[in-house]
Scaffold this motif. Structure first.
Motif, PDB file in Angstrom:
ATOM      1  N   GLY A   1       6.730  16.793  40.873  1.00  0.00           N
ATOM      2  CA  GLY A   1       5.370  16.801  41.370  1.00  0.00           C
ATOM      3  C   GLY A   1       4.973  18.071  42.098  1.00  0.00           C
ATOM      4  O   GLY A   1       3.897  18.134  42.699  1.00  0.00           O
ATOM      5  N   ASN A   2       5.827  19.096  42.053  1.00  0.00           N
ATOM      6  CA  ASN A   2       5.535  20.370  42.719  1.00  0.00           C
ATOM      7  C   ASN A   2       4.844  21.319  41.734  1.00  0.00           C
ATOM      8  O   ASN A   2       5.454  22.287  41.251  1.00  0.00           O
ATOM      9  N   ASP A   3       3.584  21.036  41.431  1.00  0.00           N
ATOM     10  CA  ASP A   3       2.883  21.779  40.392  1.00  0.00           C
ATOM     11  C   ASP A   3       2.754  23.263  40.719  1.00  0.00           C
ATOM     12  O   ASP A   3       2.907  24.113  39.835  1.00  0.00           O
ATOM     13  N   ILE A   4       2.443  23.588  41.966  1.00  0.00           N
ATOM     14  CA  ILE A   4       2.241  24.989  42.343  1.00  0.00           C
ATOM     15  C   ILE A   4       3.546  25.774  42.214  1.00  0.00           C
ATOM     16  O   ILE A   4       3.570  26.890  41.666  1.00  0.00           O
ATOM     17  N   ALA A   5       4.635  25.194  42.703  1.00  0.00           N
ATOM     18  CA  ALA A   5       5.928  25.866  42.593  1.00  0.00           C
ATOM     19  C   ALA A   5       6.344  26.012  41.127  1.00  0.00           C
ATOM     20  O   ALA A   5       6.876  27.050  40.723  1.00  0.00           O
ATOM     21  N   ALA A   6       6.082  24.972  40.326  1.00  0.00           N
ATOM     22  CA  ALA A   6       6.390  25.044  38.897  1.00  0.00           C
ATOM     23  C   ALA A   6       5.566  26.137  38.226  1.00  0.00           C
ATOM     24  O   ALA A   6       6.058  26.864  37.358  1.00  0.00           O
ATOM     25  N   LEU A   7       4.302  26.253  38.643  1.00  0.00           N
ATOM     26  CA  LEU A   7       3.436  27.307  38.116  1.00  0.00           C
ATOM     27  C   LEU A   7       4.011  28.688  38.402  1.00  0.00           C
ATOM     28  O   LEU A   7       4.060  29.549  37.511  1.00  0.00           O
TER      29      LEU A   7
ATOM     30  N   ALA B   1       8.775  33.598  34.711  1.00  0.00           N
ATOM     31  CA  ALA B   1       9.581  33.606  33.491  1.00  0.00           C
ATOM     32  C   ALA B   1       8.783  34.135  32.304  1.00  0.00           C
ATOM     33  O   ALA B   1       9.305  34.885  31.469  1.00  0.00           O
ATOM     34  N   ALA B   2       7.517  33.750  32.211  1.00  0.00           N
ATOM     35  CA  ALA B   2       6.685  34.174  31.085  1.00  0.00           C
ATOM     36  C   ALA B   2       6.239  35.621  31.224  1.00  0.00           C
ATOM     37  O   ALA B   2       6.218  36.375  30.248  1.00  0.00           O
ATOM     38  N   ALA B   3       5.890  36.027  32.445  1.00  0.00           N
ATOM     39  CA  ALA B   3       5.364  37.381  32.664  1.00  0.00           C
ATOM     40  C   ALA B   3       6.427  38.445  32.458  1.00  0.00           C
ATOM     41  O   ALA B   3       6.104  39.600  32.174  1.00  0.00           O
TER      42      ALA B   3
ATOM     43  N   PHE C   1      -0.749  27.580  29.582  1.00  0.00           N
ATOM     44  CA  PHE C   1       0.194  26.607  30.133  1.00  0.00           C
ATOM     45  C   PHE C   1       0.259  26.730  31.656  1.00  0.00           C
ATOM     46  O   PHE C   1       0.239  25.723  32.368  1.00  0.00           O
ATOM     47  N   ALA C   2       0.355  27.972  32.138  1.00  0.00           N
ATOM     48  CA  ALA C   2       0.405  28.189  33.590  1.00  0.00           C
ATOM     49  C   ALA C   2      -0.868  27.682  34.258  1.00  0.00           C
ATOM     50  O   ALA C   2      -0.829  27.038  35.311  1.00  0.00           O
TER      51      ALA C   2
END
Length: 219
Positions: free
Chosen positions: A47-53, A59-61, A152-153
């Motif tokens: 449920g930690n959406d901001i941290a997951a973002l 990783a993507a950048a 996705f982000a």
């Protein structure tokens, strides 16, 4: 990413000095990106959406970093040429599946992305191993990947919300129905359409090269 492994390998120039070393700076960067994938999933499902973002964005950048470091420092390795696109594919799959799992994308979106990745992986492997044919990555393909990663982000953040177009009355077309949706959905649609168009291009090019190769064998 699975999707473009064969094509991205073909992107490397023929005059590169390829090493068999495993412990190189670019490979360390790639492994670090890979380690971020389970961290992203754990944060997402906690449920930690901001941290997951943040983790997914990092990783993507850094998609281009390992490749640039490898070429600029002359540390291109056989492992790295496989690892870099494979990690991109893992990020693509975990990104789309994660967003579907938390209910912000319809299942059909993930099915299309995964089917395309599998099609290019299997088709590219057959063309490369049986006929020694590979199709270089084209710029629109990279743009499509960037759009999807960014989308996705953004869907993790789920802001800002905008009204849907109200063109249909079905829940599986977010953005086109009347429900409010994160603006990032339109980046995902654009990335998906562009990816499918690029896939058609790859198929046409593969057919032409395969036909030329078979004609040459007959001759």
């Amino acid at each position: 990413m699975l999707a473009m492994t064969s094509a991205r390998m073909a992107e490397q120039t023929t005059d590169e000095q390829v090493t068999s070393k495993v412990l190189t700076v670019p490979n360390v960067i790639s492994f670090a990106r890979l380690l971020l994938v389970p961290v992203y999933l754990w944060l997402l499902f906690s449920g930690n959406d901001i941290a997951a973002l943040v983790v997914f964005a990092v990783a993507a950048a850094t998609d281009f970093v390992d490749g640039q470091v490898a070429r600029r420092t002359h540390q291109v390795s056989r492992l790295g040429k496989l690892l870099d696109p494979a990690i991109d594919t893992i990020l693509m799959l975990t990104g789309v599946l994660g967003i579907v799992a938390i209910g912000r994308l319809p299942l059909w979106f993930a099915v299309l992305v995964i089917a395309r990745e599998a099609f290019l992986l299997i088709g590219g492997a057959i063309m490369l191993t049986r006929f020694k044919i590979s199709i270089p990555v084209i710029y629109p393909g990279k743009v499509a990947t960037t759009l999807l990663f960014t989308g996705f982000a953004g869907m993790l953040l789920n802001l800002p919300q905008i009204p849907g177009l109200g063109l249909v009355d079905v829940s599986w077309l977010p953005g086109f129905n009347g429900d409010a949706v994160a603006v990032w959905i339109w980046l995902l649609y654009a990335g998906l359409v562009l990816q499918l168009g690029v896939t058609v291009y790859y198929c046409v090019q593969a057919y032409r090269r395969l036909r030329a190769a078979l004609d040459e064998r007959r001759a």
